[in-house]
Scaffold this motif. Sequence first.
Motif, PDB file in Angstrom:
ATOM      1  N   LYS A   5       0.831  -1.200   0.000  1.00 26.76           N
ATOM      2  CA  LYS A   5       0.000   0.000   0.000  1.00 26.76           C
ATOM      3  C   LYS A   5       0.870   1.257   0.000  1.00 26.76           C
ATOM      4  CE  LYS A   5      -3.802  -0.168   2.202  1.00 26.76           C
ATOM      5  NZ  LYS A   5      -4.837  -0.239   3.259  1.00 26.76           N
ATOM      6  N   TRP A   8       2.102   1.917  -3.511  1.00 26.39           N
ATOM      7  CA  TRP A   8       1.064   2.475  -4.374  1.00 26.39           C
ATOM      8  C   TRP A   8       0.870   3.950  -4.087  1.00 26.39           C
ATOM      9  CZ3 TRP A   8      -0.357   0.993  -8.740  1.00 26.39           C
ATOM     10  CH2 TRP A   8      -0.511  -0.351  -9.051  1.00 26.39           C
ATOM     11  N   ASN A   9       0.877   4.335  -2.803  1.00 26.15           N
ATOM     12  CA  ASN A   9       0.683   5.737  -2.461  1.00 26.15           C
ATOM     13  C   ASN A   9       1.809   6.605  -3.002  1.00 26.15           C
ATOM     14  OD1 ASN A   9      -1.676   5.196  -1.139  1.00 26.15           O
ATOM     15  ND2 ASN A   9      -0.758   5.078   0.893  1.00 26.15           N
ATOM     16  N   GLN A  12       1.105   6.711  -7.023  1.00 30.84           N
ATOM     17  CA  GLN A  12      -0.096   7.316  -7.553  1.00 30.84           C
ATOM     18  C   GLN A  12      -0.436   8.600  -6.811  1.00 30.84           C
ATOM     19  OE1 GLN A  12      -2.124   3.063  -8.151  1.00 30.84           O
ATOM     20  NE2 GLN A  12      -3.372   4.784  -8.656  1.00 30.84           N
ATOM     21  N   PRO A  22      -5.325   2.796  -4.618  1.00 28.48           N
ATOM     22  CA  PRO A  22      -4.605   1.854  -5.481  1.00 28.48           C
ATOM     23  C   PRO A  22      -5.514   1.294  -6.555  1.00 28.48           C
ATOM     24  CG  PRO A  22      -5.129   0.844  -3.376  1.00 28.48           C
ATOM     25  CD  PRO A  22      -5.469   2.297  -3.241  1.00 28.48           C
ATOM     26  N   THR A 194      -9.962  -4.550  -0.865  1.00 24.90           N
ATOM     27  CA  THR A 194      -8.961  -3.682  -1.485  1.00 24.90           C
ATOM     28  C   THR A 194      -9.253  -2.213  -1.228  1.00 24.90           C
ATOM     29  OG1 THR A 194      -8.760  -5.306  -3.276  1.00 24.90           O
ATOM     30  CG2 THR A 194      -7.769  -3.143  -3.643  1.00 24.90           C
TER      31      THR A 194
END
Length: 328
Positions: A5, A8-9, A12, A22, A194
Amino acid sequence: MTFTKGEWNMLQLTGSGRPQPPVLRIGFWLMNAFDLYALANALEPLRQANQLAQCNVCQWQMLSQDGQPLNASNGIATATVRLDQAHMFDVLILCGGDDLHLETEHPGLLQQLDHWARQPISLGALGKAGWLLAQIGALKGFRCSLPEPTPSMTLATLRELTPVAAPFCVDRQRLTCVGPQAAQGLMHELLARTHGRGLVLRMEKHAVRQARPLLPLHDAPEKLQATLALMNEHLCRTLGIDELAHAMGISQRHLERLFKRSLGCSPARHYLDLRLQQARQLLRSGEHALSDVAGECGFVSVQHFYRCYRQYFGAHPRDHIGVSSLTH
């Protein structure tokens, strides 16, 4: 092929530096004569999640062993991408049909499936395709939901399974369901794990609203029309249900029956929906502070506003400040 996670942060970010949720990347591995009904039931929740989130929280690809168009069980042809040329995905879902015993005769299929079972991704199957996961031992040690076995299944394979009496099951990195109608529930559970259950709750509410028959305003009961107009006029200083009923000259019970019969919800529920939708419009304008929006939409405290907003939209009010509905 998967990211944490935190990764992804970092990857994005919007132009303002605000992290985006995500993207859940799913590959649907199609086999000849696959069940199109099951596939459609799996895809619709993903499309709806993107629509309600107003950004791509899901991406998907149709895959096959050789990348050639495949015919569904009803004869409709679907274009596919060869599995080894697919974009990055986090979940691979096997989609077969009623003739799965023929698929096992294709050289390399079980070997390729075994390869993906050993990768750091989630592996799933719709309906009878789950038995192919069982054949290669990919469900050993996992709870699973499978349809009735075929006569050709060996007792050894059955002894290694831990079946659950449920239409679908998500156990760590394994996803299974009993058939086409359970595919939607399977995707809802995957999305909830998710992106949080708030998103799925919004999807369910949206589906309920979409299923309501159109109620022409001129055909609606006069008292209902008048009540709806009164609600819209009093979003800031909200009226109690007893006050609304008194203003209409009817009992509170009668008013509740009108709403339930015509709109499928209680007056309080509809009133709250109106206030929350008004709140989001005010937030999107970017001209109001959170406390002002809470007050203008009839919430007694900012904390109560935050809680209701998150339950309804699956996001904090600040996430929608200055965000146009066309941004994404």
